[in-house]
Design a protein around this motif. Structure first.
Motif, short mmCIF file in Angstrom:
data_model
loop_
_atom_site.label_atom_id
_atom_site.label_comp_id
_atom_site.label_asym_id
_atom_site.label_seq_id
_atom_site.Cartn_x
_atom_site.Cartn_y
_atom_site.Cartn_z
N CYS A 212 0.83 -1.21 0.00
CA CYS A 212 0.00 0.00 0.00
C CYS A 212 0.86 1.26 0.00
O CYS A 212 0.58 2.22 -0.73
CB CYS A 212 -0.92 0.01 1.22
N ARG A 213 1.91 1.26 0.81
CA ARG A 213 2.77 2.43 0.86
C ARG A 213 3.48 2.66 -0.46
O ARG A 213 3.65 3.80 -0.91
CB ARG A 213 3.78 2.27 2.00
N GLU A 214 3.90 1.56 -1.09
CA GLU A 214 4.60 1.70 -2.38
C GLU A 214 3.65 2.19 -3.46
O GLU A 214 4.02 3.05 -4.27
CB GLU A 214 5.20 0.35 -2.78
N GLU A 218 2.13 6.84 2.01
CA GLU A 218 1.92 6.57 3.44
C GLU A 218 0.64 7.19 3.98
O GLU A 218 0.08 6.71 4.96
CB GLU A 218 3.12 7.09 4.25
N SER A 223 -3.21 2.74 3.47
CA SER A 223 -1.92 2.58 4.16
C SER A 223 -2.10 2.76 5.66
O SER A 223 -1.56 2.00 6.48
CB SER A 223 -0.91 3.59 3.62
N ARG A 224 -2.87 3.78 6.04
CA ARG A 224 -3.10 4.02 7.46
C ARG A 224 -3.93 2.89 8.07
O ARG A 224 -3.70 2.49 9.22
CB ARG A 224 -3.80 5.37 7.65
#
Length: 536
Positions: A212-214, A218, A223-224
């Motif tokens: 998700c971050r990629e 973030e 992502s959270r």
């Protein structure tokens, strides 16, 4: 002839007439049983309205029946429907089930709750594909709705099964590397953990967070959300300190959405798990108004937070009577709004049994613990962490009536917990501690070895001064007192006493207990006191 609440209440009024008791006499008799039956409650239960008699069949109604039966002749016809407690409780439950079946079904939820029963993503759209855009056809949309409905019913294992099938369908269309598959991976990871496998859920979520971050960055909701879930499954898998760190990561980013609220709630629960009951209670008292404002008074998130608050209060004060009263209302509310077999209700019922036991009503505690464990195994499976928790409480309450049966049960639970959760999971260690307690009655030397194993593991996992570790260290000192005498035991007890003063403060009830044991250590060892559970 079809049964009805009117007939149920009529039979109850006939029992009162046979007992020949006034409302005041009923209230006085209840007090002698350490129960409380206000006149308004008795009047309501005995009323003529064709509606449900009481919120549940194991609380105030059960107390009323017990009082009336105790004052009615054995062979009186009006007593016949009430002699078999299990039979009249099944009658009550059948009427309650019929009411629920006849009730107007709730409005369809669509995909509400798909990403978790806590509604963490209840306000979608901030990330484009947050909710339904990734559900590419009628079949996947319907499967998502089914998961939401199963979640609302508390059927988490079934929701997990459908989630895996949904993932196969979505990835079959989009491919496993498509960012559009990230939402369904969230769904699978969450319901895997909710179904009782925090280890797999943690692994799935850790990989999901990186992806998700990629793909999204973030700050994206997915992502959270992955950080929130990773914190939960990390804590549930036995590392509450790391879970707490991840929760703090979310609460410090300045957000004020549901994810941030749930991170505060998770942080409070992690504080309780690492032994900081007073800190957990303080956090929850500040958080609950915000949760109520966001979710409403009776949402499962708020109910769960109140249950955790009650548990924190008990661990901090050891006031079982006060905590029991608080929890009885919560159990009744959860039973009424979610159903007696909902996972949240089942957890509350198990804790309720523990508090009733701590409050000294061992007979009722055993009945409640048996019911809670039986239902948890039926709904969640024998190896689910919540079922193991309920079983541990049943083993503790059973020991007061049948030590051998309790020993066999706890030994079996300990083996199952070790296989399902690992030998050093906090659930496994709690069961191991109680197994040592009941073993102490018949075999103090074996109990001493068990205490030493649990102590060493708890020091590694929780730390030397965690409340649970101190409890096991004190139990070991007591075993040493009986086997090796006061000179060997006194230094061990003094170490625990000093640690408890540092952790709890000098006026805490646990400190008073170590002071009492220090006085005992100067005398011949008495009989082993009942209790000693770490599942508090």
């Amino acid at each position: 002839m079809n049964d009805s609440w009117g007939r149920f209440r009529s039979d109850l009024r006939s029992l009162k007439e046979a007992a020949g008791m006034s409302y005041r006499e009923i209230g006085d008799a209840a007090k002698e049983r350490d129960a409380c039956l206000p006149r308004s409650t008795v009047s309501d239960l005995l009323g003529k309205a064709d509606k449900r008699a009481g919120k549940e069949c194991t609380g105030l109604l059960a107390h009323l029946v017990a009082v009336l039966l105790a004052n009615t002749a054995q062979d009186h016809p009006s007593a016949a429907p009430w002699r078999d407690r299990a039979a009249w409780q099944r009658r009550w439950e059948a009427l309650d089930d019929r009411d629920r079946a006849d009730a107007t079904p709730p409005k369809a939820t669509g995909t509400e709750g798909l990403f978790g029963w806590d509604g963490a993503l209840a306000k979608p759209g901030r990330g484009g594909d947050t909710e339904v855009a990734w559900l590419g056809d009628r079949r996947t949309s319907r499967m998502a709705a089914v998961i939401s409905e199963l979640a609302a019913l508390g059927m988490y294992r079934q929701a997990c099964d459908v989630a895996w099938e949904l993932q196969r369908c979505v990835e079959g269309t989009r491919g496993t590397q498509d960012p559009g598959s990230l939402p369904v991976r969230h769904v699978v990871a969450f319901w895997t953990g909710a179904a009782g496998d925090p280890y797999t859920a943690r692994e799935l979520t850790a990989r999901l967070l990186a992806d998700c971050r990629e793909a999204l960055g973030e700050e994206h909701p997915f992502s959270r959300l992955a950080v929130l879930r990773l914190a939960a499954w990390t804590a549930a898998a036995g590392d509450p300190a790391e879970g707490r760190r991840l929760y703090r990561e979310l609460t410090r980013d300045g957000s004020d959405d549901r994810i941030a609220l749930l991170a505060r709630l998770g942080g409070a629960r992690a504080a309780l798990r690492v032994g900081e009951a007073d800190e957990a209670g303080d956090q929850l008292s500040r958080l609950l108004p915000d949760l109520v404002a966001e979710y409403g008074e009776h949402h499962p998130v708020v109910m769960g937070a109140r249950i955790t608050e009650t548990n924190s209060y008990w661990r901090d004060t050891r006031c079982a009577a006060c905590s029991r009263v608080r929890l009885e209302d919560l159990v009744a509310d959860a039973t009424d709004r979610l159903g007696g077999a909902h996972p949240l209700t089942l957890r509350a019922r198990a804790l309720h049994a523990r508090l009733v036991f701590a409050d000294g009503d061992r007979r009722l505690a055993l009945e409640l613990a048996e019911e809670a464990y039986r239902e948890s195994v039926r709904v969640r499976g024998a190896d689910h962490p919540d079922s193991l928790y309920a079983g541990n409480i049943l083993g503790l309450t059973l020991a007061a009536a049948d030590v051998l049966a309790a020993t066999e049960m706890l030994r079996s639970l300990h083996e199952r917990a070790g296989k399902a959760l690992g030998p050093e999971h906090h659930r496994t260690l709690a069961i191991g501690h109680n197994l040592a307690v009941v073993t102490h009655h018949s075999d103090p030397r074996t109990a001493r070895l068990l205490y030493e194993e649990v102590r060493d593991a708890r020091i590694r996992v929780l730390g030397a001064e965690h409340p649970h570790t101190l409890l096991t260290r004190l139990a070991l000192a007591y075993a040493v007192l009986g086997l090796d005498g006061p000179d060997a035991a006194r230094p061990l007890i003094e170490e625990v006493h000093r640690a408890r003063v540092r952790v709890f403060g000098s006026g805490h009830p646990d400190v008073e207990r170590t002071q009492k044991l220090l006085r005992i250590a100067a005398q011949p060892p008495p009989a082993l006191p009942a209790g000693g559970s770490s599942e508090r």
